[in-house]
Design an enzyme around this catalytic site. Structure first.
Site, PDB file in Angstrom:
ATOM      1  N   LYS A  85      90.419  94.984  39.912  1.00 34.45           N
ATOM      2  CA  LYS A  85      90.986  94.951  38.556  1.00 34.45           C
ATOM      3  C   LYS A  85      92.025  93.838  38.519  1.00 34.45           C
ATOM      4  CE  LYS A  85      93.168  97.625  34.903  1.00 34.45           C
ATOM      5  NZ  LYS A  85      93.703  96.381  34.339  1.00 34.45           N
ATOM      6  N   ASP A 100     113.472  63.213  63.037  1.00 38.38           N
ATOM      7  CA  ASP A 100     114.606  64.117  63.219  1.00 38.38           C
ATOM      8  C   ASP A 100     115.884  63.279  63.309  1.00 38.38           C
ATOM      9  OD1 ASP A 100     116.131  66.337  63.625  1.00 38.38           O
ATOM     10  OD2 ASP A 100     115.464  66.722  65.674  1.00 38.38           O
ATOM     11  N   ARG A 135      86.437 104.230  25.126  1.00 36.76           N
ATOM     12  CA  ARG A 135      87.253 104.502  26.313  1.00 36.76           C
ATOM     13  C   ARG A 135      86.436 105.464  27.162  1.00 36.76           C
ATOM     14  NH1 ARG A 135      91.449 101.981  28.601  1.00 36.76           N
ATOM     15  NH2 ARG A 135      92.562 101.816  26.603  1.00 36.76           N
ATOM     16  N   ASP A 161     115.428  60.498  67.052  1.00 32.58           N
ATOM     17  CA  ASP A 161     114.578  61.079  68.095  1.00 32.58           C
ATOM     18  C   ASP A 161     113.093  60.887  67.766  1.00 32.58           C
ATOM     19  OD1 ASP A 161     113.511  62.446  70.166  1.00 32.58           O
ATOM     20  OD2 ASP A 161     114.480  64.367  69.749  1.00 32.58           O
ATOM     21  N   GLU A 202      85.105  97.186  41.937  1.00 33.70           N
ATOM     22  CA  GLU A 202      85.470  95.775  41.837  1.00 33.70           C
ATOM     23  C   GLU A 202      86.968  95.642  41.583  1.00 33.70           C
ATOM     24  OE1 GLU A 202      82.676  94.879  38.723  1.00 33.70           O
ATOM     25  OE2 GLU A 202      84.211  94.990  37.163  1.00 33.70           O
ATOM     26  N   ASP A 256     119.547  63.323  63.946  1.00 33.31           N
ATOM     27  CA  ASP A 256     120.401  64.275  64.649  1.00 33.31           C
ATOM     28  C   ASP A 256     121.790  63.677  64.938  1.00 33.31           C
ATOM     29  OD1 ASP A 256     121.226  66.492  66.058  1.00 33.31           O
ATOM     30  OD2 ASP A 256     120.255  65.877  67.929  1.00 33.31           O
ATOM     31  N   GLU A 305      96.316  94.391  41.145  1.00 37.49           N
ATOM     32  CA  GLU A 305      96.646  95.437  40.183  1.00 37.49           C
ATOM     33  C   GLU A 305      95.938  96.752  40.479  1.00 37.49           C
ATOM     34  OE1 GLU A 305      96.857  96.333  35.396  1.00 37.49           O
ATOM     35  OE2 GLU A 305      95.577  94.733  36.128  1.00 37.49           O
ATOM     36  N   ARG A 330      90.580  91.137  22.956  1.00 38.64           N
ATOM     37  CA  ARG A 330      90.230  92.518  22.617  1.00 38.64           C
ATOM     38  C   ARG A 330      90.454  92.817  21.149  1.00 38.64           C
ATOM     39  NH1 ARG A 330      93.003  96.804  26.505  1.00 38.64           N
ATOM     40  NH2 ARG A 330      93.073  97.925  24.547  1.00 38.64           N
ATOM     41  N   GLU A 357      87.708  88.651  32.229  1.00 35.56           N
ATOM     42  CA  GLU A 357      89.173  88.632  32.205  1.00 35.56           C
ATOM     43  C   GLU A 357      89.648  87.196  32.365  1.00 35.56           C
ATOM     44  OE1 GLU A 357      92.426  91.537  32.082  1.00 35.56           O
ATOM     45  OE2 GLU A 357      90.287  91.940  32.286  1.00 35.56           O
TER      46      GLU A 357
END
Length: 607
Positions: free
Chosen positions: A20, A434, A195, A525, A18, A436, A179, A40, A74
């Protein structure tokens, strides 16, 4: 539960993959009476992300059968399917004032992307396999009608899907500058604070060359930089990745060639080139830098800011950047690498105006030192990823993405001209006036015409968007909803405005088609706004010998006697994009066809 950093993507039927996301890892707790978004470090994020809390409160009835519930995920500021803007998220994370937080939540809403389910209806799922948890999570988000990641969706609570095809996902992530990938074993249980080797993160590292600028004796870090406009730009430090032998060799060279030394720092002139692995640039500093190798084959003059951006641009492997040091102008110091770097940096603002449009480019194979030519047909040698659309026997390129834009840039396509409609309609999706003047010396006439038009538009409460043509005039854009008005209907409005101005200021403006009969008057124009006609795209360069000027969007208050096309160089337009933003930012959310429909009806009825 924390993933372990890994260099290789694990393969096998027991692994899933998946995206990150670069964000704030958090756990979401929802009960009958509480909502808690926890970091966290077990700190509440409720105050920092009120829009996510409000979204869950809005969904309370949908949530009710599944409470209490715990989601792992996240918090991100999502800009594409696989990319989250960490810099924008950091801005939010540092805010203290609640009014400012609420304001940012409105302007830049963040999302909670859920990738795991830890509890549902009070049942804890820690001991269940990832496979079982994912199935339950998907079923839950299907109920929420949010079973995918979509940056355009109003849902701020979304489900992170997974795949067994890691190579396809990796290519998508790489092209969106994501990432990296998280690889997870289907049998893995959820273990708090661990971990684990059952979740592996493989990061989308970039590689580029830098020169050493010094050594910090106190912490052992080597400082690196690149050149930008012949000045040294410091880009950060590195210490990791270099062996003790390489470190000693490098330190010896630094000491032998030092230009200055203090008790804490040794300074050296650019001479030693190294290749650095890094995740991204954050505030022009390398994130997660690590030594890769010495590059004795690279000259220090090749270590430039523009080269750094080009080398790390998330483009397809088929694109090979050729002759980056090629000069493109006689009058100004613009090299090919400057032009390509500009395209990369401005692409988020420019691409929306190119997408779904039949593209005509003007190519300058030798820059301003040679002839130019129009290119409508996609050439035979174009890479297979280039998208095209056939119209009246011509295979037009559709510039949908950065890779196509950079490929065209490498072909030295300076000018990007687009029709007034997208490929999925025969009706205009915008009106463009425009203005010009006969030459750049009469630019003041374009300013006068624009300001007189603005008076009319304000009277009708029309929201309009002015831009420089990049040459000698101005252009005023009015966005339309697709299929809302025909070219014949818009012609009624543009002709009315043109005739009104010419009648009011006959000495300044004209609708005369023949140049020889215009004198020194500005040409309005309105006939150019028609099917099959084109206009220069916002942010396109113009191939004019006098300088590398840009068809830059403007704010209305910038249109005054001090305005000059010469101000809008590559460097200046990039500076504007980073400081004041894009004047056309809300262009596609501001269609004016309802107001125009009323005005056209009034014109037809002679009111």
């Amino acid at each position: 539960m924390l993933p372990t950093l890994h260099t290789d993507i694990p393969k096998g039927s027991d692994w899933i993959y998946e995206t990150k996301y670069d964000g704030f890892r958090s756990i979401l707790y929802v009960t009958d009476s509480t909502i808690e978004l926890m970091s966290r470090n077990e700190k509440s994020l409720n105050r920092q992300f009120p829009e996510i809390i409000s979204e869950i409160e809005r969904m309370k009835d949908t949530f009710k059968p599944y409470l209490p519930i715990i989601l792992d995920g996240e918090i991100v500021y999502l800009t594409s399917k696989h990319f989250s803007d960490f810099e924008q998220l950091q801005i939010r994370g540092r805010l203290k004032n609640q009014d400012k937080i609420e304001n940012e939540a409105q302007k830049h809403p963040c999302r909670f992307l859920a990738f795991d389910l830890l509890e549902i209806s009070g049942e804890t799922l820690f001991t269940k396999s990832l496979n079982e948890r994912k199935e339950l999570l998907y079923t839950l988000f299907k109920t929420f009608e949010s079973e995918y990641v979509d940056p355009t969706s109003f849902n701020l609570l979304q489900y992170v899907p997974y795949t067994t095809n890691y190579s396809k996902l990796w290519e998508e992530i790489r092209l969106e500058n994501g990432e990296g990938i998280i690889a997870k074993q289907l049998k893995s249980k959820w273990e708090a604070g661990v971990r684990t080797q059952q979740w592996l993160k493989i990061k989308n590292y970039k590689y580029a060359t830098f020169f050493i600028t010094g050594y910090d004796k106190e912490n052992g870090y080597f400082h690196v930089g690149v050149f930008q406009n012949k000045k040294i730009v410091p880009l950060g430090v590195f210490s990791h990745g270099i062996s003790s032998t390489e470190r000693e060799a490098l330190l010896t060279i630094v000491r032998e060639n030092k230009t200055a030394e203090t008790s804490s720092f040794i300074e050296i002139e650019p001479a030693i080139v190294v290749e650095i692995q890094f995740l991204s640039l954050y505030k022009n500093q390398l994130r997660e830098p690590s030594f890769s190798s010495f590059r004795f084959d690279v000259h220090i003059n090749d270590c430039t800011w523009d080269q750094l951006l080009i080398k790390t641009a998330p483009i397809r492997d088929e694109i090979s950047i050729t002759h980056p040091d090629k000069p493109l102008w006689e009058t100004v110091d613009v090299k090919k690498e400057n032009f390509l770097s500009y395209l990369y940096q401005i692409s988020p603002l420019m691409l929306p105006f190119l997408q779904k449009r039949l593209l005509t480019v003007i190519r300058f194979p030798h820059g301003m030192f040679g002839e130019a030519f129009y290119q409508k047909n996609c050439p035979d040698y174009a890479p297979s990823f280039i998208k095209t659309s056939k119209h009246e026997g011509i295979e037009y390129i559709i510039c949908e993405d950065l890779s196509t834009l950079m490929w065209l840039g490498n072909q030295l396509a300076f000018e990007f001209h687009i029709p007034f409609q997208t490929i999925d309609t025969t009706h205009p999706t915008e009106i463009v006036f425009d203005l010009d003047p006969p030459s750049r010396e009469y630019f003041s006439l374009a300013i006068k015409a624009a300001l007189e038009m603005k008076k009319i538009f304000d009277q009708f409460q029309l929201k309009t968007f002015p831009k420089l043509s990049g040459n000698k005039g101005l252009q005023i854009h009015i966005p339309l909803t697709k299929n809302s008005l025909t070219y014949e209907e818009t012609r009624i409005f543009t002709e009315f405005i043109a005739h009104f101005l010419v009648t009011s200021f006959p000495d300044d403006f004209t609708i005369e088609r023949m140049k020889k009969n215009r004198g020194n008057r500005l040409y309005l124009d309105y006939i150019q706004h028609a099917e099959g006609k084109t206009i220069i795209a916002p942010y396109s360069l113009r191939g004019k010998k006098e300088g590398a000027f840009i068809a830059s969007p403007l704010f209305w208050d910038e249109i005054n006697e001090d305005l000059s096309v010469k101000q809008f160089t590559i460097d200046e337009v990039l500076r504007r994009s980073k400081t004041i933003g894009c004047p056309f930012q809300d262009y596609f959310e501001s269609p004016q066809d309802k107001t125009l429909r009323t005005l056209i009806d009034q014109i037809n009825n002679g009111q």
